[in-house]
Design an enzyme around this catalytic site. Structure first.
Site, PDB file in Angstrom:
ATOM      1  N   GLU A   1      13.514 -56.188-130.832  1.00 36.38           N
ATOM      2  CA  GLU A   1      14.825 -55.595-131.109  1.00 36.38           C
ATOM      3  C   GLU A   1      15.951 -56.522-130.670  1.00 36.38           C
ATOM      4  OE1 GLU A   1      15.163 -53.062-132.878  1.00 36.38           O
ATOM      5  OE2 GLU A   1      13.158 -52.152-132.825  1.00 36.38           O
TER       6      GLU A   1
ATOM      7  N   ARG B   1      16.574 -36.942-134.033  1.00 37.09           N
ATOM      8  CA  ARG B   1      16.145 -36.169-135.203  1.00 37.09           C
ATOM      9  C   ARG B   1      15.132 -35.104-134.796  1.00 37.09           C
ATOM     10  NH1 ARG B   1      14.585 -39.933-140.041  1.00 37.09           N
ATOM     11  NH2 ARG B   1      12.927 -40.383-138.569  1.00 37.09           N
TER      12      ARG B   1
ATOM     13  N   CYS C   1      13.949 -44.551-127.326  1.00 34.61           N
ATOM     14  CA  CYS C   1      13.761 -46.000-127.175  1.00 34.61           C
ATOM     15  C   CYS C   1      15.099 -46.720-127.104  1.00 34.61           C
ATOM     16  CB  CYS C   1      12.920 -46.560-128.325  1.00 34.61           C
ATOM     17  SG  CYS C   1      11.176 -46.115-128.164  1.00 34.61           S
TER      18      CYS C   1
ATOM     19  N   HIS D   1       9.399 -52.812-130.294  1.00 31.55           N
ATOM     20  CA  HIS D   1       8.673 -51.696-130.913  1.00 31.55           C
ATOM     21  C   HIS D   1       7.338 -52.203-131.463  1.00 31.55           C
ATOM     22  CE1 HIS D   1      12.258 -48.892-131.302  1.00 31.55           C
ATOM     23  NE2 HIS D   1      11.276 -48.057-131.020  1.00 31.55           N
TER      24      HIS D   1
HETATM   25  N1  PCA Z   1       9.102 -44.287-129.485  1.00 29.35           N
HETATM   26  C1  PCA Z   1      10.294 -43.466-129.587  1.00 29.35           C
HETATM   27  C2  PCA Z   1      10.508 -42.919-128.194  1.00 29.35           C
HETATM   28  C3  PCA Z   1       9.277 -43.214-127.427  1.00 29.35           C
HETATM   29  C4  PCA Z   1       8.496 -44.129-128.273  1.00 29.35           C
HETATM   30  O1  PCA Z   1       7.445 -44.680-127.953  1.00 29.35           O
HETATM   31  C5  PCA Z   1      11.498 -44.194-130.169  1.00 29.35           C
HETATM   32  O2  PCA Z   1      11.305 -45.115-130.989  1.00 29.35           O
HETATM   33  O3  PCA Z   1      12.632 -43.853-129.842  1.00 29.35           O
END
Ligand code: PCA
Length: 214
Positions: A80, A90, A143, A167
């Site tokens: 990111e 959401r 996140c 991610h």
């Molecule tokens: N993914 C979510 C929150 C926790 C996770 O592992 C997100 O992308 O916000």
């Protein structure tokens, strides 16, 4: 030894596993050479997750902090680039909260950039044989919330710490119906070892195009 704090999340949205925590554990158990890694599991709860992260940073005093999260549906490791100052959920978090259009830090900047060398990280993951890309949005759920809280902490109190967010895709067992891509935890862990080594050793980022048209 570079001190690295690696965080993952507890499962959310009815799932019984979150690959981000599985991978954080694996990498901390078998770290790459030169890195001392501790793994911390964060709650998938607005506010609480940021508190847990700040506590872990203060206790461990890392040089590098990388938070991991699941992005179900993504085919690759997404490094990111930017955290934005908004919660807009959401679905419910694990405490039943659903903030809509709330600032994470009232009067904080609209956004912070990752201080990881994001393009060097992407290059290192690819070099390790795993697909990766720069992502220009970490979403607006927990996140992004943790990512923004981390970057705010670094910007206001810990200017020498490098931090960012990554991610990762779903696990194969979460994608058995073939409706979405997946990555085994061992492969994601292999990618993360390469990424953390790059994050610890590249003082500046690579200047290579990785932009997107949308
Ligand atoms: N993914 C979510 C929150 C926790 C996770 O592992 C997100 O992308 O916000």
């Amino acid at each position: 030894m570079t001190r690295v704090l690696l965080t993952g999340f507890e499962p959310f949205d009815g799932a019984d596993v979150n690959p981000s925590w599985e991978v954080a554990r694996l990498v901390a158990a078998t770290p790459p050479e030169g890195l001392l890694i501790t793994a911390t599991r964060l709650s998938c709860v607005f506010g609480r997750a940021a508190d847990e992260l700040r506590t872990a940073v203060r206790e461990f005093a890392p040089d590098v902090v990388v938070s991991l999260g699941l992005w179900s549906g993504r085919p690759d490791v997404c490094v990111e680039r930017v955290a934005i100052n908004v919660d807009d959920a959401r679905t419910f978090d694990n405490a039943g909260r659903q903030p809509v259009d709330q600032p994470i830090v009232p009067d904080g900047p609209a956004a912070y950039f990752s201080t990881l060398p994001v393009k060097a990280c992407v290059a290192a993951v690819r070099e390790a044989g795993v697909p990766a890309s720069v992502s220009n949005s970490a979403g607006t759920f927990v996140c992004n919330h943790v990512f923004y809280a981390l970057m705010h902490l670094i910007a206001t109190e810990l200017p020498t710490v490098r931090g960012g967010f990554v991610h990762i895709p779903a696990l194969p067992e979460q994608a058995l119906d073939g409706s979405k891509p997946s990555l085994p935890a061992s492969v994601a862990a292999h990618a993360l070892r390469a990424l953390l080594t790059a994050a610890a050793t590249h003082p500046t980022d690579l200047r290579i195009p990785e932009g997107a048209t949308r």
